[in-house]
Design a protein around this motif. Structure first.
Motif, short mmCIF file in Angstrom:
data_model
loop_
_atom_site.label_atom_id
_atom_site.label_comp_id
_atom_site.label_asym_id
_atom_site.label_seq_id
_atom_site.Cartn_x
_atom_site.Cartn_y
_atom_site.Cartn_z
N ALA A 16 0.40 -1.21 -0.50
CA ALA A 16 -0.53 0.38 0.09
C ALA A 16 0.37 0.88 -0.07
N GLY A 17 1.76 1.36 -1.23
CA GLY A 17 2.93 1.99 -1.04
C GLY A 17 2.61 3.26 -1.95
N LEU A 18 3.36 3.89 -2.38
CA LEU A 18 3.26 5.19 -3.37
C LEU A 18 2.37 4.73 -4.57
N MET A 19 2.88 3.05 -5.18
CA MET A 19 2.26 2.49 -5.95
C MET A 19 0.69 2.05 -6.25
N GLY A 20 0.69 0.56 -4.91
CA GLY A 20 0.12 0.24 -4.55
C GLY A 20 -1.09 1.13 -4.54
N TYR A 37 -3.43 -4.96 1.08
CA TYR A 37 -2.90 -5.67 2.14
C TYR A 37 -1.03 -5.12 2.24
N ASP A 38 -0.66 -4.51 3.29
CA ASP A 38 0.42 -4.65 3.11
C ASP A 38 1.66 -5.29 4.93
N THR A 39 2.35 -5.50 4.64
CA THR A 39 2.85 -5.80 5.81
C THR A 39 2.97 -4.86 7.47
N ARG A 40 3.28 -3.71 6.49
CA ARG A 40 3.24 -2.57 7.96
C ARG A 40 2.09 -1.97 8.37
N ALA A 41 1.71 -2.34 9.96
CA ALA A 41 0.78 -2.45 10.04
C ALA A 41 -0.14 -0.40 10.35
N GLU A 91 1.17 -6.87 -7.38
CA GLU A 91 1.50 -6.99 -6.26
C GLU A 91 2.49 -5.27 -6.71
N ALA A 92 2.51 -4.85 -5.32
CA ALA A 92 3.66 -3.43 -5.57
C ALA A 92 3.87 -3.93 -4.57
N ILE A 93 4.71 -4.53 -4.09
CA ILE A 93 6.10 -4.27 -2.66
C ILE A 93 7.45 -3.96 -3.14
N VAL A 94 8.09 -4.32 -2.23
CA VAL A 94 9.51 -3.87 -1.72
C VAL A 94 10.23 -4.55 -3.22
N GLU A 95 11.36 -3.92 -4.27
CA GLU A 95 11.66 -4.32 -5.49
C GLU A 95 12.78 -4.65 -4.77
N ASN A 96 12.55 -6.09 -4.42
CA ASN A 96 13.05 -7.43 -3.87
C ASN A 96 13.14 -8.84 -4.26
N VAL A 99 12.15 -11.06 -1.82
CA VAL A 99 10.29 -11.32 -1.08
C VAL A 99 9.07 -11.60 -1.85
N LYS A 100 9.12 -11.00 -3.33
CA LYS A 100 8.46 -10.94 -4.34
C LYS A 100 7.88 -12.43 -4.15
N ARG A 101 9.11 -13.35 -4.63
CA ARG A 101 9.25 -14.85 -4.66
C ARG A 101 8.58 -15.06 -3.54
N THR A 119 2.96 -8.71 -11.32
CA THR A 119 3.85 -8.00 -10.61
C THR A 119 4.08 -6.53 -10.87
N ASN A 120 3.65 -5.31 -10.39
CA ASN A 120 4.62 -3.83 -10.70
C ASN A 120 5.99 -3.66 -10.84
N THR A 121 6.41 -4.72 -10.52
CA THR A 121 8.27 -4.80 -10.49
C THR A 121 8.71 -4.54 -11.49
N SER A 122 9.06 -3.05 -11.31
CA SER A 122 9.78 -2.40 -12.56
C SER A 122 11.50 -2.42 -13.36
N SER A 123 11.81 -3.46 -12.65
CA SER A 123 12.98 -3.80 -13.31
C SER A 123 13.53 -5.33 -13.07
N HIS A 143 2.97 -3.28 -15.59
CA HIS A 143 4.08 -2.03 -14.76
C HIS A 143 2.67 -1.02 -15.37
N PHE A 144 3.37 -0.42 -14.23
CA PHE A 144 2.23 0.88 -14.06
C PHE A 144 3.50 1.85 -14.03
N PHE A 145 2.64 3.34 -14.22
CA PHE A 145 4.34 4.29 -14.35
C PHE A 145 3.14 5.43 -13.20
P1 NAI Z 1 6.57 1.49 -1.37
O1 NAI Z 1 7.85 1.31 -0.33
O2 NAI Z 1 5.87 3.32 -1.49
O3 NAI Z 1 5.24 0.87 -1.38
C1 NAI Z 1 5.62 -0.63 -0.92
C2 NAI Z 1 5.13 -1.24 0.11
O4 NAI Z 1 5.11 -2.81 -0.14
C3 NAI Z 1 5.35 -0.04 1.46
O5 NAI Z 1 4.35 0.26 2.21
C4 NAI Z 1 5.57 -2.23 2.48
O6 NAI Z 1 5.78 -1.67 4.00
C5 NAI Z 1 4.93 -2.90 1.65
N1 NAI Z 1 5.82 -4.21 1.82
C6 NAI Z 1 7.12 -4.26 2.20
N2 NAI Z 1 7.14 -5.72 1.83
C7 NAI Z 1 6.05 -6.16 1.79
C8 NAI Z 1 4.72 -7.62 1.97
N3 NAI Z 1 6.00 -8.59 1.79
N4 NAI Z 1 4.18 -7.87 1.84
C9 NAI Z 1 3.29 -6.78 1.80
N5 NAI Z 1 3.36 -5.33 1.81
C10 NAI Z 1 4.83 -5.35 1.36
O7 NAI Z 1 7.46 1.49 -2.77
P2 NAI Z 1 6.63 1.76 -4.79
O8 NAI Z 1 7.36 2.92 -5.09
O9 NAI Z 1 5.32 1.85 -3.88
O10 NAI Z 1 7.42 0.32 -5.43
C11 NAI Z 1 6.98 -0.56 -5.80
C12 NAI Z 1 6.74 -1.39 -6.38
O11 NAI Z 1 5.96 -0.57 -7.10
C13 NAI Z 1 7.67 -2.21 -6.87
O12 NAI Z 1 8.48 -3.43 -7.62
C14 NAI Z 1 8.78 -0.79 -7.85
O13 NAI Z 1 9.72 -1.45 -8.70
C15 NAI Z 1 8.23 -0.71 -8.48
N6 NAI Z 1 7.51 0.44 -9.24
C16 NAI Z 1 7.63 2.06 -8.71
C17 NAI Z 1 7.44 3.41 -9.61
C18 NAI Z 1 7.71 4.04 -8.36
O14 NAI Z 1 7.86 5.39 -9.53
N7 NAI Z 1 7.53 4.46 -7.60
C19 NAI Z 1 7.54 3.38 -10.87
C20 NAI Z 1 7.12 1.71 -11.66
C21 NAI Z 1 7.11 0.54 -10.15
#
Ligand code: NAI
Length: 474
Positions: A16-20, A37-41, A91-96, A99-101, A119-123, A143-145
């Motif tokens: 539920a970060g920026l992208m989610g 859903y996000d693991t961060r309470a 899925e839009a969680i941390v770019e790892n 962790v994604k697997r 998956t919304n992975t960018s890389s 892959h959203f922008f």
């Molecule tokens: P973000 O750091 O804003 O949000 C990630 C969220 O995922 C955090 O709230 C975190 O608590 C949560 N999270 C981490 N591990 C988790 C897990 N195992 N289960 C549930 N929640 C978990 O990151 P952002 O920027 O939203 O990026 C998310 C994904 O989107 C990444 O894969 C990134 O590469 C991709 N992306 C990002 C773009 C950007 O401009 N920021 C553009 C396109 C893709």
């Protein structure tokens, strides 16, 4: 795997970060029931509260109705854990990778067999992410922008194991969500991040060669129609991020020297001059790029003027200097005045033509800043032609021409290698990074021979792999 259409899918957004948060908004606005859903309470609740604030702001501005906003918000439910009653996970969680697997393994144990995981992975390679899954055919890149609600492009990325009907279902869904989806194969950088590399790389090469200042390069590319010049754009993205993407594309291509990162950018990163966010990059902030000087230029005179060549540019020049005669069958485009030549760049340098010759850059727009290599009289004639001349070092392809040629070349390679088709490349670059035209539109305007000739001359000048011509252009 049997796949029903995703048009009424129950959606789970993980992360539920920026992208989610943006993805949840777009899905709910399209009518889907969405769990977030996000693991961060508290993160999912906070994202929903922030979304409510944004949408209510749009109601106040008259852009949305209160009913529509209430309905959208009612469809989004923060969840404490992933559940099984879901048809599509985004899925839009941390770019790892690991962790994604791990998340996908957890999801596969819960979800019905026909559910799709996007998956919304960018890389990260979608192929690699699917490894270890029980049903790798159900994983696809979506892959959203950023910002998701505003940016139209969605790259629908197929890994080696992705089922074509899964990719198509996600493609159709993205279109229903008001996006412009483009199919891509899972290769480093997908479409946009790959084809865009030369926009930065050519500028960094020019800076390394001390050929021009950042503000001059930015002005010339803005005049060519780009919303931001490469230096101000790198400052906005952050040099750490931009350098990391370049490095990952370089490494993922087995260190193909075409993608070699730049020492100029490495130094900015080493210094901590990361751009806007650190107060200094190429420019200092909040001021940004210094204005270029306005030059007072005397009116040029010539006893005899000849406009050389055919095409839109020659016509424009002929209209600016109606006293000129035409030399339609000339093998170059430009203006000849009493013993001097002003030539549109074809990749040769002014020095290659001997004394009295000057070269100017590709003018993609009718007026504005244009790079040239030549003397004060060259500047005066370019001004007469309606352009704002900017002196740079005498290098092949100047600023805009070499940048466009390299963007076209990278797009051509992407198509040659089946990453996307021509229309997909054009849509991706216009919608994902706001380019004023797509690479294949530039190619149609400029011609494959002219692009390949310019690249060959860059290659002769620099040697190495960076400027090798795509087989697709040959
Ligand atoms: P973000 O750091 O804003 O949000 C990630 C969220 O995922 C955090 O709230 C975190 O608590 C949560 N999270 C981490 N591990 C988790 C897990 N195992 N289960 C549930 N929640 C978990 O990151 P952002 O920027 O939203 O990026 C998310 C994904 O989107 C990444 O894969 C990134 O590469 C991709 N992306 C990002 C773009 C950007 O401009 N920021 C553009 C396109 C893709």
């Amino acid at each position: 795997m049997s796949l029903k259409t995703l048009s009424e899918a129950r959606v789970l957004v993980v992360g539920a970060g920026l992208m989610g948060a943006g993805i949840a908004q777009v899905a709910a606005q399209a009518g889907h029931v969405v769990r977030l859903y996000d693991t961060r309470a508290g993160a999912a609740e906070a994202a929903k509260a922030k979304l409510a604030q944004t949408l209510e702001g749009l109601v106040a501005k008259g852009k949305l109705t209160l009913e529509a906003v209430q309905a959208t918000l009612a469809r989004i439910t923060p969840a404490d854990a992933p559940s099984g009653d879901i048809d599509l996970v985004v899925e839009a969680i941390v770019e790892n990778l690991e962790v994604k697997r791990a998340l996908f393994a957890e999801l596969e144990a819960l979800l019905p067999p026909e559910a799709v995981i996007a998956t919304n992975t960018s890389s990260i390679s979608v192929t690699a992410l699917a490894r270890g899954m029980k049903a790798p055919e159900r994983l696809v890149g979506m892959h959203f922008f950023n910002p998701v609600p505003l940016m139209k492009l969605v790259e629908v990325v197929s890994g080696l194991g992705t089922a074509p009907e899964v990719a198509q279902a996600v493609f159709d869904l993205a279109a229903r969500w008001g996006k412009t989806p483009v199919h891509a194969r899972s290769t480093p950088g997908f479409i946009v991040n790959r084809i865009a590399r030369p926009y930065y790389a050519e500028t960094l090469m020019l800076l390394q060669d001390r050929a021009a200042t950042p503000e001059l390069i930015d002005a010339c590319l803005r005049a060519a129609g780009f919303r931001m010049g490469p230096c101000e754009l790198m400052d906005l993205i952050g040099h750490d991020t931009n350098f990391a993407v370049t490095n990952s594309v370089f490494a993922a291509n087995f260190f193909d020297r075409r993608f070699t990162p730049s020492l100029v950018q490495q130094e900015l990163v080493d210094a901590g001059f990361l751009g806007r966010k650190s107060g200094r990059g190429f420019y200092r902030y909040p001021d940004g790029a210094p204005a270029l000087p306005i030059m007072a230029i005397a009116s040029p005179r010539a006893a005899r003027l000849v406009v050389h060549g055919r095409g839109a540019l020659a016509e424009r020049f002929a209209a600016s200097v109606p006293e000129a005669v035409r030399e339609l069958d000339s093998d170059w485009v430009g203006l000849a005045t009493d013993g001097r030549q002003l030539r549109l760049t074809d990749g040769r340098r002014a020095a290659d033509f001997g004394p009295g010759a000057a070269v100017f850059d590709l003018p993609l727009a009718p007026g504005g800043d244009i790079a040239y290599a030549g003397d004060a009289a060259t500047a005066a004639w370019l001004t007469r032609l309606g352009l704002t001349p900017r002196a740079v070092a005498d290098l092949p392809g100047l600023v805009v021409a070499r940048t466009i040629a390299m963007l076209v070349n990278e797009a051509a390679d992407a198509v040659q290698q089946g990453v996307c088709n021509e229309a997909g490349a054009d849509a991706a670059m216009k919608l994902g990074v706001n380019y004023p035209a797509g690479p294949f539109e530039w190619l149609a305007y400029w011609g494959a021979d002219a692009v390949a000739t310019l690249l060959n001359r860059l290659d002769q000048h620099y040697r190495g792999e960076r400027y090798r011509v795509s087989p697709y252009l040959k």
